[in-house]
Enzyme design. Structure first.
Site, short mmCIF file in Angstrom:
data_model
loop_
_atom_site.label_atom_id
_atom_site.label_comp_id
_atom_site.label_asym_id
_atom_site.label_seq_id
_atom_site.Cartn_x
_atom_site.Cartn_y
_atom_site.Cartn_z
N ASP A 67 68.38 79.59 35.36
CA ASP A 67 69.86 78.72 36.22
C ASP A 67 68.72 77.46 36.54
O ASP A 67 67.77 77.93 37.05
CB ASP A 67 70.50 79.02 37.13
CG ASP A 67 70.11 80.24 37.98
OD1 ASP A 67 68.73 79.79 38.41
OD2 ASP A 67 70.73 81.15 38.90
N HIS A 138 77.34 87.97 42.86
CA HIS A 138 77.08 87.40 41.47
C HIS A 138 75.75 87.77 41.13
O HIS A 138 74.38 88.21 41.77
CB HIS A 138 76.87 85.45 42.07
CG HIS A 138 76.29 85.14 42.58
ND1 HIS A 138 75.89 84.75 43.82
CD2 HIS A 138 74.60 85.21 42.74
CE1 HIS A 138 75.07 84.65 44.19
NE2 HIS A 138 73.70 84.40 43.80
#
Length: 256
Positions: A67, A138
């Protein structure tokens, strides 16, 4: 899932590094999925040490990062591109042309997301993916309630995630609220996954990941469905686990 409970962060990092070494020795041209943040720092230090000792080489490998923050230029002090350069890429022999990190400043972020997945596919898919876990469960930046079928995409960060990441910025108002992240489907297509967890603050997320239902409300719970996951968890992060109950579900090793 194979669960390895270790004494502390240092042992967690060493165990993870050994799995990466085995991967590279067995397949020098492996495609590696990498993560950022404090959790994998020890892993990278161990891999750099092994590289300096001549035990492994990354010259034939490829790396894809999970990410990046949307809106941060590569050279921003808190960009994940900068993190990887300072903490790993410039310290090993991984070729620059095979270091891939999604761009958070692409003119068309949706197109950037699509092309990032295409690039992973073109390289044959990820052989070994390392993950951390957020306090809200997450993985990558896939926040609770996101659909499991998502591929690389733009994510609106939860308040919990923003608060957790504020320690890296001068002020919480400077923490980006969006990120571009591999989606759960992209992550789940990795051939093998290593999940790392250290610290008591990760205890509840780890307990729910291993003991609870598989639900998008706790993204890491989907790892129960993956055929090859190794979770390396230190004693603090494992403090809420009912080991006896989990032994019927998972292969568990305890610290000696």
């Amino acid at each position: 899932m194979n669960i390895i409970i270790v004494k502390d962060y240092e042992e967690m990092s060493r165990k993870a590094a050994h799995l990466f070494v085995a991967q590279l020795l067995n397949k020098p041209n492996s495609v590696l999925g990498l993560a950022t943040g404090s959790t994998p720092m020890g892993l990278y230090k161990e891999l750099i040490r092994f590289y300096n000792e001549g035990m492994i080489s990354f010259k034939s490998a490829t790396a894809f990062n999970l990410d990046e923050y949307v809106g941060l230029e590569k050279e921003h002090p808190q960009s994940y591109w900068r993190f990887m350069q300072e903490n790993f890429f410039t310290k090993v022999d991984l070729p620059v042309e095979r270091q891939f990190i999604p761009s958070g400043v692409a003119e068309d972020i949706t197109l950037e997301s699509y092309n990032y997945d295409k690039k992973i596919t073109s390289k044959g898919g990820i052989d070994l993916q390392v993950l951390g876990i957020g306090r809200n469960g997450h993985i990558g930046f896939n926040e609770p309630d996101l659909k499991f079928e998502a591929r690389t995409h733009v994510v609106k960060l939860d308040e919990q995630t923003i608060e957790d990441n504020a320690r890296f910025f001068k002020d919480i108002s400077l923490v980006p609220t969006l990120a571009i992240s591999m989606g759960v489907k992209t992550i789940m297509q990795s051939r093998s996954i290593i999940l790392l967890a250290s610290g008591k603050e990760k205890g509840e997320a780890i307990m729910k990941m291993l003991s609870g239902n598989i639900t998008p409300e706790l993204p890491a719970s989907v790892l129960q469905l993956h055929p090859s996951v190794t979770a390396i968890i230190d004693l603090a992060a494992a403090s809420m686990l009912d080991i006896a109950a989990l032994e019927d579900l998972y292969q568990i090793s305890m610290p000696s």
